[in-house]
Scaffold this active site. Structure first.
Site, PDB file in Angstrom:
ATOM      1  N   GLU A  60       0.832  -1.207   0.000  1.00  0.00           N
ATOM      2  CA  GLU A  60       0.000   0.000   0.000  1.00  0.00           C
ATOM      3  C   GLU A  60       0.871   1.263   0.000  1.00  0.00           C
ATOM      4  OE1 GLU A  60      -3.051  -0.126  -0.733  1.00  0.00           O
ATOM      5  OE2 GLU A  60      -3.284  -2.282  -0.443  1.00  0.00           O
ATOM      6  N   HIS A  63       1.837   2.142  -3.530  1.00  0.00           N
ATOM      7  CA  HIS A  63       0.804   2.965  -4.178  1.00  0.00           C
ATOM      8  C   HIS A  63       0.841   4.401  -3.633  1.00  0.00           C
ATOM      9  CE1 HIS A  63      -1.094  -0.454  -6.031  1.00  0.00           C
ATOM     10  NE2 HIS A  63      -1.539  -0.982  -4.917  1.00  0.00           N
ATOM     11  N   ASP A 158      -5.789  -4.000  -8.384  1.00  0.00           N
ATOM     12  CA  ASP A 158      -4.744  -3.361  -9.189  1.00  0.00           C
ATOM     13  C   ASP A 158      -4.815  -3.717 -10.672  1.00  0.00           C
ATOM     14  OD1 ASP A 158      -3.892  -2.231  -6.870  1.00  0.00           O
ATOM     15  OD2 ASP A 158      -2.293  -3.678  -6.510  1.00  0.00           O
TER      16      ASP A 158
HETATM   17 ZN    ZN Z   1      -2.527  -2.768  -4.690  1.00  0.00          ZN
END
Ligand code: ZN
Length: 253
Positions: A60, A63, A158
């Protein structure tokens, strides 16, 4: 339901929070370890679960830090028994940015798996479950699976976001979202079917969750498009039809 969470600490200004149900999972895993191998089983099971979720946080963060690089605010990272979720202030509509932000998550998992592979190569033939070697093996596989599973084109996972970003190069953002969400729903129905057939109930729940999350996000994009269209109409009324407005200036993106 997402309100039942506990704030832990901040990483680079991003609040890390854990959903209350996570502790049920922790208790279940601890009990499972205890019953199969006593104190060692309990200890290694808890450490493995925490390390697994540590990798979820790193995914995370992949991202989030890429999003922050593009000037997008990240409110928090929430950990749930089914995985993690980074909450952004907005999702960029520039396909290249969405693509990079999305790819950064699974890339973190593949880097971790790659690094652990060098350690695993030094192991002998026998690797026992509740040991350091077994632990490293499990975290290696967990990262491999996490990276690959997230790349399934099941929007809003994703892989689905990657599909949307690629489609948005060729068609409108809304159409691209609808297309990606539809592909995602088909994958979720098939995935849930296979999961139920093979008695993997948790996986079936996960696919159901992704199915509804995809629909919710598509509807949010649709609402936003309608609001934007109204905004353009208002601007056209105020400034006259000769003014070309491509982007609503007061709305953040
Ligand atoms: Zn992800």
């Amino acid at each position: 339901m997402l309100g039942w969470s506990i704030n832990l600490f901040r990483i680079r200004g991003i609040q890390l929070a854990v959903h209350a149900s996570f502790f049920l999972l922790l208790a279940w895993v601890a009990n499972d370890g205890w019953r199969s191998a006593g104190a060692a089983g309990l200890g290694w099971s808890v450490v493995t679960l925490l390390a697994f979720f540590g990798c979820v946080v790193l995914h995370e963060l992949g991202h989030s830090l890429t999003a922050i690089h593009f000037g997008i605010g990240v409110r928090r990272i929430l950990l749930m028994p089914i995985g993690g979720m980074a909450e952004f202030d907005s999702i960029p509509r520039q396909p290249a940015r969405e693509l990079l932000i999305t790819l950064a998550g699974p890339a973190v998992n593949f880097v971790i798996a790659g690094l652990l592979w060098f350690v695993i190569r030094t192991f002998g033939d026998e690797v026992t479950l509740y040991s350091l070697d077994g632990f490293i093996y499990q975290i290696f596989f967990a990262n491999l699976v996490m990276g690959i599973f997230n790349l399934l084109p099941a929007f809003p996972m994703d892989g689905g976001r990657i599909l949307r970003a690629l489609l948005a190069w060729r068609m409108s953002y809304l159409r691209a979202t609808r297309f990606a969400a539809t592909v995602g729903k088909v994958i979720c129905v098939l995935g849930a079917g296979v999961a139920l057939w093979s008695n993997h109930w948790l996986l079936a729940v996960l696919f159901a969750f992704i199915f509804f999350a995809g629909e919710a996000e598509y509807r949010a994009v649709q609402r936003r498009e309608i609001e934007d269209a109204r905004w353009r109409e208002t601007l056209a009324r105020v400034y006259g039809p000769t003014t070309t407005v491509n982007e609503p200036p007061l709305l953040s993106r």
